[in-house]
Design an enzyme around this catalytic site. Structure first.
Site, short mmCIF file in Angstrom:
data_model
loop_
_atom_site.label_atom_id
_atom_site.label_comp_id
_atom_site.label_asym_id
_atom_site.label_seq_id
_atom_site.Cartn_x
_atom_site.Cartn_y
_atom_site.Cartn_z
N ASP A 30 -0.34 6.28 -0.70
CA ASP A 30 -1.19 5.74 0.36
C ASP A 30 -2.62 5.51 -0.15
O ASP A 30 -3.12 6.30 -0.95
CB ASP A 30 -1.20 6.73 1.54
CG ASP A 30 -1.76 6.11 2.80
OD1 ASP A 30 -1.91 4.86 2.85
OD2 ASP A 30 -2.07 6.86 3.73
N HIS A 47 -2.78 -3.14 -4.01
CA HIS A 47 -1.34 -2.94 -4.22
C HIS A 47 -0.97 -3.11 -5.70
O HIS A 47 -0.13 -2.40 -6.23
CB HIS A 47 -0.53 -3.91 -3.35
CG HIS A 47 -0.70 -3.66 -1.88
ND1 HIS A 47 -0.64 -2.40 -1.34
CD2 HIS A 47 -0.94 -4.50 -0.83
CE1 HIS A 47 -0.82 -2.47 -0.03
NE2 HIS A 47 -1.02 -3.73 0.30
N LEU A 141 15.94 10.19 -15.73
CA LEU A 141 15.13 10.24 -14.50
C LEU A 141 15.81 9.38 -13.43
O LEU A 141 16.13 8.21 -13.66
CB LEU A 141 13.73 9.69 -14.75
CG LEU A 141 12.87 9.48 -13.49
CD1 LEU A 141 12.58 10.80 -12.80
CD2 LEU A 141 11.55 8.78 -13.84
#
Ligand code: FPP
Length: 252
Positions: A30, A47, A141
């Site tokens: 955020d 972004h 991962l």
């Protein structure tokens, strides 16, 4: 508007002992908009910087040997943002899927997507499917990207599925326990998050992994997502390592 300063490097040792390391870290990324606004830049610049932070974080997860990492990239509520921002975010996702997957695959990363991927344009859906397929055999991962994801919607969809199976006589109501129900969620084959990190100073879950977060440790950091770096990740892991997890039981 004040920009939240990055955290000072943690006083505790950076690397958590393996037994105290979370197996699954989930992150609410955020603060991209505020980061851009503070610099007089368009939101998409925030972004883009956020996507770089996501890339750094994946590297950090690999470095620390965290086997599961989930990133909240687009909530089901984000469709309500101005059309231009939705288009920009979709474009960024397209760019990310086209350009990053090769490297992720080479680093042993397996990609999963949770959420309503079908709401994205067909070419993005195809890129998602291709990336999932291409990384399917990797296991260093497990990277999950939450796209058009909302926890309440996920739970409702699972309830509907269970109800349909009950109506069809294929599932007994008394057979619906936490484990069975969990299988109906997007995260059916994933472990619950041990640690949820949220950046930008906000202290809420915002519809993220509501069912799965039942026993997660929450770490809220006063740093905007594009500024999130290796120090913040290590600080969150160190904070997690110091916590005593009881899962509702009394201390022994
Ligand atoms: C929240 O910041 C962030 C988002 C809604 C998008 C998250 C997307 C990225 C980090 C980039 C894409 C990443 C991947 C992995 C493809 P906000 O816009 O709500 O910020 P604000 O609260 O300051 O306005």
């Amino acid at each position: 508007m004040s920009v939240i300063a990055p955290l000072a490097p943690p006083a505790a040792p950076l690397a958590a002992a393996p037994s105290r390391r979370p197996a699954h870290v989930a992150i609410i990324m955020d603060g991209n908009g505020r980061w851009a606004e503070a610099r007089g830049l368009p939101r998409i610049a925030g972004h883009r910087a956020g996507a770089q932070a996501a890339r750094r974080t994946i590297e950090q997860a690999l470095e620390h040997g965290v086997p599961w990492l989930t990133l909240y990239a687009f909530s089901s509520e984000n469709w309500r943002r101005p059309a231009e921002e939705v288009t920009d975010l979709t474009g960024l996702l397209r760019h990310y899927l086209r350009n990053e997957i090769k490297e992720l695959a080479a680093n042993g990363v397996r990609l999963r997507v949770i959420g309503e991927a079908h709401r994205f344009p067909p070419d993005v859906q195809a890129l998602i499917a291709e990336a999932i397929e291409r990384t399917r055999r990797n296991h260093r991962l497990n990277l999950t990207i939450a796209l058009s994801y909302g926890g309440r919607g996920e739970i409702l969809a699972a309830v509907r599925r269970a109800a349909e199976l009950v109506r069809a006589g294929e599932l007994a109501p008394e057979a619906i326990d936490e484990e069975t129900f969990g299988q109906f969620l997007f995260t059916g084959e994933m472990p619950d998050p041990d640690l949820i990190i949220r950046t930008s100073g906000e202290r809420r879950l915002s519809n993220f992994l509501l069912w799965q977060a039942a026993y997660a440790e929450l770490v809220f950091l006063d740093v905007l997502w594009p500024d999130f770096d290796a120090c913040h990740f290590a600080a969150a892991l160190a904070d997690f390592a110091r916590r005593e997890r009881r899962f509702g039981a009394r201390p022994g």
